[in-house]
Design an enzyme around this catalytic site. Structure first.
Site, PDB file in Angstrom:
ATOM      1  N   TYR A   1      -1.343  -1.531  10.400  1.00  0.00           N
ATOM      2  CA  TYR A   1      -1.425  -1.557   8.935  1.00  0.00           C
ATOM      3  C   TYR A   1      -0.136  -1.011   8.327  1.00  0.00           C
ATOM      4  O   TYR A   1       0.479  -1.650   7.465  1.00  0.00           O
ATOM      5  CB  TYR A   1      -2.632  -0.711   8.502  1.00  0.00           C
ATOM      6  CG  TYR A   1      -2.993  -0.827   7.040  1.00  0.00           C
ATOM      7  CD1 TYR A   1      -3.769  -1.883   6.564  1.00  0.00           C
ATOM      8  CD2 TYR A   1      -2.578   0.142   6.120  1.00  0.00           C
ATOM      9  CE1 TYR A   1      -4.121  -1.975   5.218  1.00  0.00           C
ATOM     10  CE2 TYR A   1      -2.924   0.062   4.780  1.00  0.00           C
ATOM     11  CZ  TYR A   1      -3.696  -0.999   4.328  1.00  0.00           C
ATOM     12  OH  TYR A   1      -4.035  -1.083   2.997  1.00  0.00           O
TER      13      TYR A   1
ATOM     14  N   SER B   1       0.879  -1.168   0.000  1.00  0.00           N
ATOM     15  CA  SER B   1       0.000   0.000   0.000  1.00  0.00           C
ATOM     16  C   SER B   1       0.911   1.211   0.000  1.00  0.00           C
ATOM     17  O   SER B   1       2.106   1.109   0.302  1.00  0.00           O
ATOM     18  CB  SER B   1      -0.840  -0.003   1.285  1.00  0.00           C
ATOM     19  OG  SER B   1      -1.385   1.276   1.528  1.00  0.00           O
TER      20      SER B   1
HETATM   21  P1  NAD Z   1     -11.519  -5.863   0.437  1.00  0.00           P
HETATM   22  O1  NAD Z   1     -12.042  -5.732   1.816  1.00  0.00           O
HETATM   23  O2  NAD Z   1     -12.416  -5.562  -0.709  1.00  0.00           O
HETATM   24  O3  NAD Z   1     -10.901  -7.316   0.201  1.00  0.00           O
HETATM   25  C1  NAD Z   1     -10.150  -7.976   1.176  1.00  0.00           C
HETATM   26  C2  NAD Z   1     -10.121  -9.449   0.853  1.00  0.00           C
HETATM   27  O4  NAD Z   1      -9.386 -10.110   1.897  1.00  0.00           O
HETATM   28  C3  NAD Z   1     -11.522 -10.095   0.828  1.00  0.00           C
HETATM   29  O5  NAD Z   1     -11.552 -11.137  -0.118  1.00  0.00           O
HETATM   30  C4  NAD Z   1     -11.646 -10.657   2.241  1.00  0.00           C
HETATM   31  O6  NAD Z   1     -12.568 -11.715   2.343  1.00  0.00           O
HETATM   32  C5  NAD Z   1     -10.225 -11.129   2.448  1.00  0.00           C
HETATM   33  N1  NAD Z   1      -9.918 -11.321   3.860  1.00  0.00           N
HETATM   34  C6  NAD Z   1     -10.088 -10.460   4.881  1.00  0.00           C
HETATM   35  N2  NAD Z   1      -9.735 -11.035   6.036  1.00  0.00           N
HETATM   36  C7  NAD Z   1      -9.347 -12.312   5.736  1.00  0.00           C
HETATM   37  C8  NAD Z   1      -8.865 -13.412   6.495  1.00  0.00           C
HETATM   38  N3  NAD Z   1      -8.716 -13.322   7.817  1.00  0.00           N
HETATM   39  N4  NAD Z   1      -8.555 -14.540   5.847  1.00  0.00           N
HETATM   40  C9  NAD Z   1      -8.706 -14.650   4.499  1.00  0.00           C
HETATM   41  N5  NAD Z   1      -9.146 -13.642   3.730  1.00  0.00           N
HETATM   42  C10 NAD Z   1      -9.464 -12.492   4.348  1.00  0.00           C
HETATM   43  O7  NAD Z   1     -10.216  -4.915   0.433  1.00  0.00           O
HETATM   44  P2  NAD Z   1      -9.254  -4.427  -0.734  1.00  0.00           P
HETATM   45  O8  NAD Z   1      -9.273  -2.961  -0.708  1.00  0.00           O
HETATM   46  O9  NAD Z   1      -9.496  -5.148  -1.998  1.00  0.00           O
HETATM   47  O10 NAD Z   1      -7.849  -4.880  -0.104  1.00  0.00           O
HETATM   48  C11 NAD Z   1      -7.006  -5.846  -0.678  1.00  0.00           C
HETATM   49  C12 NAD Z   1      -5.557  -5.499  -0.339  1.00  0.00           C
HETATM   50  O11 NAD Z   1      -5.220  -4.247  -0.926  1.00  0.00           O
HETATM   51  C13 NAD Z   1      -5.291  -5.373   1.166  1.00  0.00           C
HETATM   52  O12 NAD Z   1      -4.064  -5.955   1.499  1.00  0.00           O
HETATM   53  C14 NAD Z   1      -5.239  -3.867   1.359  1.00  0.00           C
HETATM   54  O13 NAD Z   1      -4.449  -3.512   2.442  1.00  0.00           O
HETATM   55  C15 NAD Z   1      -4.634  -3.419   0.046  1.00  0.00           C
HETATM   56  N6  NAD Z   1      -4.860  -2.016  -0.292  1.00  0.00           N
HETATM   57  C16 NAD Z   1      -6.144  -1.502  -0.370  1.00  0.00           C
HETATM   58  C17 NAD Z   1      -6.307  -0.149  -0.669  1.00  0.00           C
HETATM   59  C18 NAD Z   1      -7.675   0.490  -0.778  1.00  0.00           C
HETATM   60  O14 NAD Z   1      -7.758   1.741  -0.793  1.00  0.00           O
HETATM   61  N7  NAD Z   1      -8.764  -0.249  -0.874  1.00  0.00           N
HETATM   62  C19 NAD Z   1      -5.187   0.651  -0.884  1.00  0.00           C
HETATM   63  C20 NAD Z   1      -3.926   0.085  -0.786  1.00  0.00           C
HETATM   64  C21 NAD Z   1      -3.772  -1.249  -0.492  1.00  0.00           C
END
Ligand code: NAD
Length: 259
Positions: free
Chosen positions: A154, A141
């Site tokens: 985080y 991130s």
């Molecule tokens: P999201 O909540 O849409 O998806 C998260 C996924 O992880 C889902 O499939 C969820 O079921 C799964 N998950 C959560 N807890 C879990 C567990 N204990 N065991 C197995 N699976 C689990 O979120 P996202 O935004 O798509 O995030 C995905 C990645 O991208 C993360 O690592 C997040 O930190 C990173 N990220 C997100 C953003 C943003 O702005 N959305 C920005 C930078 C990085």
């Protein structure tokens, strides 16, 4: 022979977009994450019917070490030659000041976003090295590069996974296996909307206003990153053009870290 890709946390958001993009390019998909049974079944149908690839669901809770280790055993039953592409994506956000931060939450967040990528890489790397080709892609991130208050676990996990990426890149250099990290800024997924809703509730503004405020505060473009563009970039990292790209930290942040 088609390649096998494991994308953690691929039942929604960025992970699902990455899985779709890899499936579109012919990869068999091992998908994981929390979701209702009917959604999990629908995704299997989508991968198999729309993209004509095999799809296997792995239901591990990635905050739990035993679950992660059992998942490594389950993967061996799905593919004897091992996974070719590992995308460490699963994660979640929790916001609190350091003095109030729950130790359980800290441990879960460090586990899912740092320890699990280590365990999975440790188990899946030997197969990639044996084949002389592999890709480890860590979804970090922008919080792997800069901090925001109230996000101690985080930010720590996301910084940590960038260091881990570089070590894996050095240990695999010249083998055909590469390891890179992607650092997105705001992406309008569930993780993002939870924060928008909480700001709207706490400050009494509309969700649209809270979104504008949250994105505009950090991201000069004022626009969120699209999940599918992260999926496309993962595909680029899997292409021949990226053969010499390893140990890289790639930002997709609308200019956040250029400031
Ligand atoms: P999201 O909540 O849409 O998806 C998260 C996924 O992880 C889902 O499939 C969820 O079921 C799964 N998950 C959560 N807890 C879990 C567990 N204990 N065991 C197995 N699976 C689990 O979120 P996202 O935004 O798509 O995030 C995905 C990645 O991208 C993360 O690592 C997040 O930190 C990173 N990220 C997100 C953003 C943003 O702005 N959305 C920005 C930078 C990085």
């Amino acid at each position: 022979m088609s390649r096998y890709a494991l994308v953690t946390g691929s039942t929604s958001g960025i992970g699902l977009a990455v899985a779709r993009s890899l499936a579109k390019n012919g990869c068999a998909i091992l998908y994981n994450g929390f979701a209702e049974e009917h959604h999990i079944a629908k995704l299997k149908q989508e991968f198999e019917n729309e993209y004509d690839v095999r799809a296997h669901y792995l239901g591990a809770d990635l905050t739990n070490e035993d679950d992660v280790l059992n998942m490594c055993e389950d993967i061996k039953k799905v593919t004897k030659s091992g996974v070719d592409i590992l995308v460490n994506n699963a994660g979640f956000q929790y916001v609190s000041s350091v003095q109030d931060f729950s130790l359980d939450k800290w441990n879960d967040m460090i586990h899912i976003m740092l320890t699990t990528p280590f365990i999975l890489t440790k188990h899946l790397l030997p197969g990639m090295l044996q084949k002389g080709w592999g890709r480890v892609i860590n979804i970090s991130s922008i919080h792997g590069l800069v901090a925001s208050k109230e996000k101690s676990a985080y930010v720590s996990a996301k910084h940590g996974v960038l260091g881990f990426t570089k070590v894996v890149a050095l240990e695999t250099a010249g083998t055909g296996v590469t390891c890179n990290a992607i650092c997105p800024g705001w992406v309008a997924t569930e993780l993002f909307w939870k924060q928008v809703k909480s700001i709207a509730k706490n400050t009494g503004v509309s969700e649209e206003e809270a979104k504008r405020k949250l994105v505009g505060e950090k991201q000069p473009s004022g626009q969120t990153v699209e999940e599918k563009h992260i999926g496309d970039f993962v595909n680029f990292l899997c292409s021949e053009a990226a053969n010499q790209m390893t140990g890289s930290t790639v930002t997709m942040d609308g200019g956040w870290t250029a400031q």
